[in-house]
Design an enzyme around this catalytic site. Structure first.
Site, PDB file in Angstrom:
ATOM      1  CG  HIS A  31      -2.625  -6.288  10.420  1.00 42.17           C
ATOM      2  ND1 HIS A  31      -1.629  -6.280   9.678  1.00 42.17           N
ATOM      3  CD2 HIS A  31      -3.252  -5.824  10.823  1.00 42.17           C
ATOM      4  CE1 HIS A  31      -1.752  -5.255   9.818  1.00 42.17           C
ATOM      5  NE2 HIS A  31      -2.478  -4.652  10.023  1.00 42.17           N
ATOM      6  CB  CYS A  80      -2.851  -4.200   6.692  1.00 41.52           C
ATOM      7  SG  CYS A  80      -2.375  -2.807   6.961  1.00 41.52           S
ATOM      8  CD  GLU A 109      -1.471  -0.731   3.783  1.00 43.38           C
ATOM      9  OE1 GLU A 109      -1.833   0.825   3.821  1.00 43.38           O
ATOM     10  OE2 GLU A 109      -1.901  -1.347   4.610  1.00 43.38           O
TER      11      GLU A 109
END
Ligand code: CAA
Length: 421
Positions: free
Chosen positions: A243, A116, A84
């Site tokens: 994450h 993400c 990103e």
């Protein structure tokens, strides 16, 4: 044709050469250091300096995984990069990586983007490509690469970071066999975190982003559990890897899992210490690396415990703001313990330098304000890593491949990749 075992054959990291100690940031921002170390669970964050960008980080991680895992580059038929931190509206980071590594021309090369979640989108595309038989026996190189930047002095500042994770995806993987077709997914159009085209730093609605992450976890977990029940269940998950925008977020997510399963707080804390904490060590050192954060946590877990986990099933939760999420399971392959040791997963974290606070601010300010001047290449950057030298007169980005310790030049002879004189 579908193949039953496909997954992550090998994995490697790369990080910038410098880091900022969060104690230094706390002192300058007038914040008790415990807010960062205990409130967020972070200790240091990697800072990308001159010559380091998503391409250089990705290339160095990919070169390391290819070398360490003994992969023949000619066997790679897909090169996919999740990022990103775009550096061009059109040319993908993956095409620079493909060129710098001299990968074969018969290769599917592309970037994937969903905050993400982009790395997971690439990983799943690679796994499904191989499992379908379309790969005809070839491997995929999947790289997650990002630089996390928030405005100086903002609440997001202590959750910055930079780095890349490269993975070889193949049949009969040596680390993790991914269970395809059993994942739980969730998506919702929200503005929790975004980066408009004109900005270098991300914008974020911090507390809302935490709530969105937890909602997404709940949605993905619900679907994952329904699918498990439909198939008559499976082994319990020995570990769950999340994450990790900052380590405390993984704790919040795991507490949410415990709540959904009806565990009390004491049982949830004990389970977190055993089943999640080992995956957070690298993140506490590097910070948020967006697409790579989940896979850096996977590397941290394998580094700590691969031998003990052989044959067990672990869960992986991927979250991308905006938002999209997926929860899936993988089995730790036979022999993963010895192989993870050979990969020396923590090596990139050992060889770093501590930045002074003033230098950190100067790097960040220059990064936010200056675009490189066309035609000016910085040949003085060190040769031990891949370097971004600048842009040429036609505004093409120019890179130089790392020179290995042996001294043999490995500079790809392509137009956009210029050798040092
Ligand atoms: N000692 C110990 N703990 C302390 C403390 C002290 N002196 N002072 C505060 N704390 C604790 C707080 O109690 C809080 O803990 P809980 O979350 O458990 O309640 C924690 O430290 C953080 O404190 P605040 O909530 O007051 O912090 P903040 O408002 O300044 O910022 C943040 C926190 C919103 C996460 C901010 O860092 C941010 O915006 N980060 C970027 C966005 C982000 O990472 N979001 C995560 C979900 S989105 C995602 O995952 C995608 C992605 O990668 C970006």
């Amino acid at each position: 044709m579908t193949l039953s075992t496909v997954g992550i054959d090998a994995i490697s990291l790369s990080t910038p050469r410098a880091f900022l100690e969060l104690a230094d940031l706390a002192a300058k921002r007038g914040v008790p250091v415990e807010k960062y170390t205990s409130g967020l669970g972070a200790v240091r964050m990697a800072i990308a300096g001159p010559g380091e960008d998503p391409v250089t980080l990705a290339t160095d991680a990919a070169a390391r995984v290819i070398e360490r895992a003994g992969i023949d580059p000619e066997s790679i038929g897909m090169c996919a990069v999740g990022t990103e931190t775009g550096i061009d509206h059109s040319k993908p980071v993956a095409s620079y990586v493909h060129g710098l590594l001299d990968l074969p021309p018969s290769c599917r090369v592309f970037d994937t983007k969903h905050a993400c979640f982009g790395g997971t989108a690439a990983l799943m595309a690679a796994c499904e490509w191989i499992a379908s038989g379309a790969a005809r026996g070839r491997r995929a190189l999947v790289v997650c690469t990002d630089i996390a930047r928030y405005a100086l002095g903002s609440p997001g500042e202590p959750t910055q970071g930079a780095g890349a994770v490269a993975m070889i995806v193949s049949e009969r993987p040596r680390l993790l066999e991914i269970e395809l077709g059993r994942s739980g997914r969730y998506a919702r159009d929200v503005h929790d975190f975004w980066r408009p085209l004109n900005r270098r730093d991300a914008l974020v609605d911090g507390h809302f982003s935490v709530a969105c992450y937890l909602d997404a976890f709940t949605g993905a977990f619900d679907e994952w559990r329904r699918e498990e029940e439909r198939r008559g269940g499976g082994d319990p998950l020995a570990r769950v890897v999340y994450h990790v925008p900052y380590p405390k977020m993984a704790k919040k997510a795991d507490r949410q899992r415990a709540k959904l399963e009806g565990l009390d707080d004491a049982a949830a804390d004990a389970r977190f210490a055993r089943e999640v904490a080992p995956s957070l060590a690298f993140s506490a050192e590097v910070g948020n690396i967006y697409t790579g954060s989940l896979y850096m946590a996977v590397a941290s877990l394998l580094h700590a415990e691969a031998s003990a986990l052989v044959g067990t099933r672990i869960g992986l939760f991927s979250y991308g703001s905006g938002c999209g999420a997926e929860l899936f399971a993988a089995r730790v392959a036979e022999g993963a313990g010895g192989f993870a040791r050979e990969l020396a997963l923590d090596e990139p974290l050992r060889d770093r330098v501590r930045l002074g606070f003033d230098r950190y601010e100067a790097i960040r300010r220059a990064d936010a304000e200056e675009t490189p001047r066309a035609g000016v290449l910085d040949e003085s950057l060190p040769c031990d890593r891949t370097a971004f030298l600048g842009i040429d007169a036609a505004e093409r980005r120019v890179y130089r491949r790392a020179r290995p310790a042996s001294g043999t030049a490995r500079i790809a002879p392509r137009a956009s990749i210029v050798a040092a004189a």
